[in-house]
Write a protein that holds these residues in place. Structure first.
Motif, PDB file in Angstrom:
ATOM      1  N   ALA A  63     -20.585 -39.593  25.568  1.00 40.57           N
ATOM      2  CA  ALA A  63     -22.015 -39.909  25.589  1.00 40.57           C
ATOM      3  C   ALA A  63     -22.733 -38.855  24.769  1.00 40.57           C
ATOM      4  O   ALA A  63     -22.586 -37.665  25.023  1.00 40.57           O
ATOM      5  CB  ALA A  63     -22.531 -39.918  27.018  1.00 40.57           C
ATOM      6  N   HIS A  71     -23.017 -38.812  34.589  1.00 42.57           N
ATOM      7  CA  HIS A  71     -22.425 -40.098  34.976  1.00 42.57           C
ATOM      8  C   HIS A  71     -22.131 -40.140  36.476  1.00 42.57           C
ATOM      9  O   HIS A  71     -22.147 -39.098  37.142  1.00 42.57           O
ATOM     10  CB  HIS A  71     -21.163 -40.370  34.166  1.00 42.57           C
ATOM     11  CG  HIS A  71     -20.009 -39.498  34.525  1.00 42.57           C
ATOM     12  ND1 HIS A  71     -19.830 -38.257  33.986  1.00 42.57           N
ATOM     13  CD2 HIS A  71     -18.973 -39.704  35.377  1.00 42.57           C
ATOM     14  CE1 HIS A  71     -18.730 -37.728  34.479  1.00 42.57           C
ATOM     15  NE2 HIS A  71     -18.194 -38.582  35.337  1.00 42.57           N
ATOM     16  N   TYR A 102     -21.215 -44.638  33.174  1.00 43.28           N
ATOM     17  CA  TYR A 102     -22.143 -43.930  32.282  1.00 43.28           C
ATOM     18  C   TYR A 102     -23.444 -44.698  32.077  1.00 43.28           C
ATOM     19  O   TYR A 102     -24.533 -44.116  32.104  1.00 43.28           O
ATOM     20  CB  TYR A 102     -21.459 -43.654  30.933  1.00 43.28           C
ATOM     21  CG  TYR A 102     -20.502 -42.500  31.010  1.00 43.28           C
ATOM     22  CD1 TYR A 102     -19.252 -42.649  31.618  1.00 43.28           C
ATOM     23  CD2 TYR A 102     -20.831 -41.254  30.514  1.00 43.28           C
ATOM     24  CE1 TYR A 102     -18.368 -41.590  31.717  1.00 43.28           C
ATOM     25  CE2 TYR A 102     -19.946 -40.184  30.598  1.00 43.28           C
ATOM     26  CZ  TYR A 102     -18.718 -40.364  31.207  1.00 43.28           C
ATOM     27  OH  TYR A 102     -17.851 -39.308  31.312  1.00 43.28           O
ATOM     28  N   LEU A 300     -23.174 -44.330  23.614  1.00 43.69           N
ATOM     29  CA  LEU A 300     -22.041 -44.294  24.530  1.00 43.69           C
ATOM     30  C   LEU A 300     -20.842 -44.920  23.840  1.00 43.69           C
ATOM     31  O   LEU A 300     -20.919 -46.067  23.384  1.00 43.69           O
ATOM     32  CB  LEU A 300     -22.417 -45.131  25.749  1.00 43.69           C
ATOM     33  CG  LEU A 300     -21.719 -44.862  27.057  1.00 43.69           C
ATOM     34  CD1 LEU A 300     -21.872 -43.413  27.452  1.00 43.69           C
ATOM     35  CD2 LEU A 300     -22.333 -45.754  28.131  1.00 43.69           C
TER      36      LEU A 300
END
Ligand code: AMP
Length: 555
Positions: A63, A71, A102, A300
């Motif tokens: 990320a 997360h 996430y 992501l």
């Protein structure tokens, strides 16, 4: 932000009391459980059993972006409210998939998102769960007044313009329907009413359905523009925009329509609305284009299941054009009659011809491609899913994004000309951690994919035929772009292009799906606390599809 905070006070007293009466404790009322049994079994009967999530914890996730929220490890780590948690349980989702771990906290923190994750990785729930949870918490805001005003202006209930709070755009009708089905699941026992509009189906019926109320709209772009031009849909209060299969949505074909919908109408601008994009691949050019729609987003990258956990066995075999049919018959008899097999061909004509051929050979098969009517396509999919016709011959466009969970074998009867398409196709098997097999017929015609295909096979630790290696070697020496970087490096469908652009914006959050847990990522108290949360729960009459009840818009 548009009216979210003041929602409670604008709301009609009668409705507020009614909701307060049944939901003061923020619980789904007991009696609603009995009343909506048949709807519940309709929505949740599809089973997720047999899904192998063990391998999923190994999937790497990256990320990147400024201040990336931490997360989660379990659905309980984030406050999504009782309706969502109840529907997660009914769906038998025991733990979040990596993209969900996430994406859920990112979306709950009201951040924009560009997520690169395979279809089959649970990405639909990754956006539907937090978006619906936010809608339940925040309520309809100004959209309620607008819809009411529109009804009054037109003087007639049936003419009412709908103002969805959330819009999900998808490139194909099948994918739109699939997302809609998931949205129905997760809005069960809430006041949110999802709708779906797509081309090739009776528009009158879709308009009538919209008029019953629409809070979350799933749409293909062309039909949505039509609905907007007919004055049936207003995007003035659309605070959540999701683009699924975003690489395709932003390519040349769809881009003008997307701009028409997002930039040239009444939708709140980026920064005001929240925008989320999901795709299995995100070429750099598309990432650059996508910036027009996103504000300070998190990127992501979720490792490809087929690549990193090696749960798709990929075979590439040399088959001359003239031998393809007999080779296919051999393969089909080897896999067994009952396992679902998806056969990809390049053209619509080719699909029809192959279906005929297999039928004559005694195989129960069906096909989908762009020339078949919507009804035929849906019927074909149902027959395939149910196992009545365990062989589906498809063109790539028709099969894109489809969630068919138990495909055992994907056969590339004709290989695609680009590697992104190959990744999409083989992603139809080995979904959500199951084991799968993908066989590709390769011959002289497929020279242009040689190098990328080799990279994919090596990366996924698959057996590489020696002829493919030599061919790739020849190609590399001939090719002018031999120096170009690997598109799928590290097992991801793409990487954040900002990371390579002088490191600007690099927030640097790496990790694995199984990383450290962070409890209580509820984060959004400012929006959801106190009185607003009353709105998230049901009115207690059992599901949002019964028209006998009053919804947010007073329908
Ligand atoms: P998608 O990638 O959205 O097409 O999802 C693929 C399939 O995975 C769908 O059938 C979902 O219902 C299922 N799924 C999504 N999330 C989960 C989860 N956390 N647990 C079990 N199944 C899931």
């Amino acid at each position: 932000m548009i009216g979210f905070y003041s929602f409670k006070f604008r709301h009609s007293d009668k409705l507020s009391q009614e909701i307060a009466a049944v939901t003061l404790s923020n619980k789904v009322p007991e009696h609603s459980t009995n009343l909506c049994c048949s709807l519940r079994s309709e929505l949740f009967s599809g089973s997720n059993t047999g899904i192998n999530f063990e391998k999923y914890d190994d999937i790497p996730v990256e990320a990147t972006g400024q201040n990336c929220p931490q997360h989660i490890e379990s659905f309980q780590d984030v406050d999504m409210g009782e309706i969502i948690m109840g529907n997660i349980a009914l769906s038998r989702y025991t733990r979040p998939t990596p993209v969900q771990k996430y994406a859920i906290p990112i979306i709950k923190s009201k951040r924009d998102l560009m997520a690169c994750a395979q279809t089959g990785s649970g990405k639909t729930a990754a956006f539907l769960l937090p978006v619906l949870s936010q809608i339940y918490t925040d309520g309809p805001g100004e959209a309620l007044n607008a819809a009411k005003a529109s009804g009054q202006e037109n003087g007639k209930y049936g003419r009412r313009k709908q103002y969805p709070i959330s819009l999900v755009l998808a490139p194909t009708r099948e994918l739109a329907l699939q997302i809609y089905d998931e949205a129905r699941k997760f809005s069960y026992r809430s006041r949110v009413r999802p709708c779906v509009v797509y081309g090739g189906a009776d528009i009158g019926q879709q308009i009538r359905d919209l008029e019953r109320g629409c809070h979350l709209l799933v749409a293909t772009p062309g039909r949505l523009v039509d609905m907007m031009e007919r004055g049936k849909i207003g995007l003035d209060y659309c605070n959540y925009l999701v683009l699924d299969e975003a690489d395709r949505m932003l390519d040349m074909g769809f881009e003008p329509q997307i701009r028409r919908i997002v930039e040239q109408d009444t939708m709140p601008p980026k920064g005001i609305r929240q925008t989320m994009m999901f795709s299995a691949t995100f070429p750099k050019e598309i990432q650059i284009l996508a910036r027009d729609f996103l504000e300070d987003y998190i990127f992501l990258a979720v490792g490809r299941v087929g690549s990193t956990s090696e749960n798709i066995t990929q075979k590439v075999v040399w088959v001359e054009e003239s031998d393809k049919r007999s080779f296919l018959l051999d393969l089909l008899s080897a896999t067994g009659k009952d396992s679902l097999t998806l056969v990809f061909v390049e053209t619509k004509k080719g699909a029809d011809a192959l279906e005929d051929f297999l039928y004559r050979e005694g195989y129960a098969c069906t096909s989908i491609h762009g020339d078949r009517s919507q009804r035929d396509r849906e019927e074909a999919l149902n027959q395939f899913r149910s196992g009545k016709c365990p062989i589906l011959v498809a063109t790539a466009v028709a099969a894109r994004g489809l969630d068919i969970s138990n495909v055992k074998h994907v056969i590339n009867f004709d290989l695609p000309s680009d590697i992104e398409e190959y990744v999409h196709r083989i992603g139809r098997t080995g979904r959500v951690g199951n084991l799968g097999l993908a066989t590709s017929f390769f011959n002289d015609k497929n020279g242009n994919i040689t190098k990328d295909l080799l990279d994919i096979l090596v990366e996924a630790k698959q057996e590489v035929p020696s002829w493919l290696e030599s061919l790739a070697y020849e190609h590399q020496h001939k090719s002018s772009n031999r120096g170009r970087s690997k598109r799928f490096s590290g097992g991801f469908g793409a990487r954040d292009y900002r990371q390579t652009a002088a490191g600007v914006n690099a927030g640097g959050f790496g990790g694995r799906g199984g990383g450290r847990s962070q409890a209580g990522h509820g984060g959004n108290r400012a929006f959801g606390g106190g009185g607003f949360s009353n709105f998230y729960t049901s009115d207690g009459y059992g599901g949002n599809y019964s028209h006998s009840q009053v919804d947010w818009w007073g329908n």
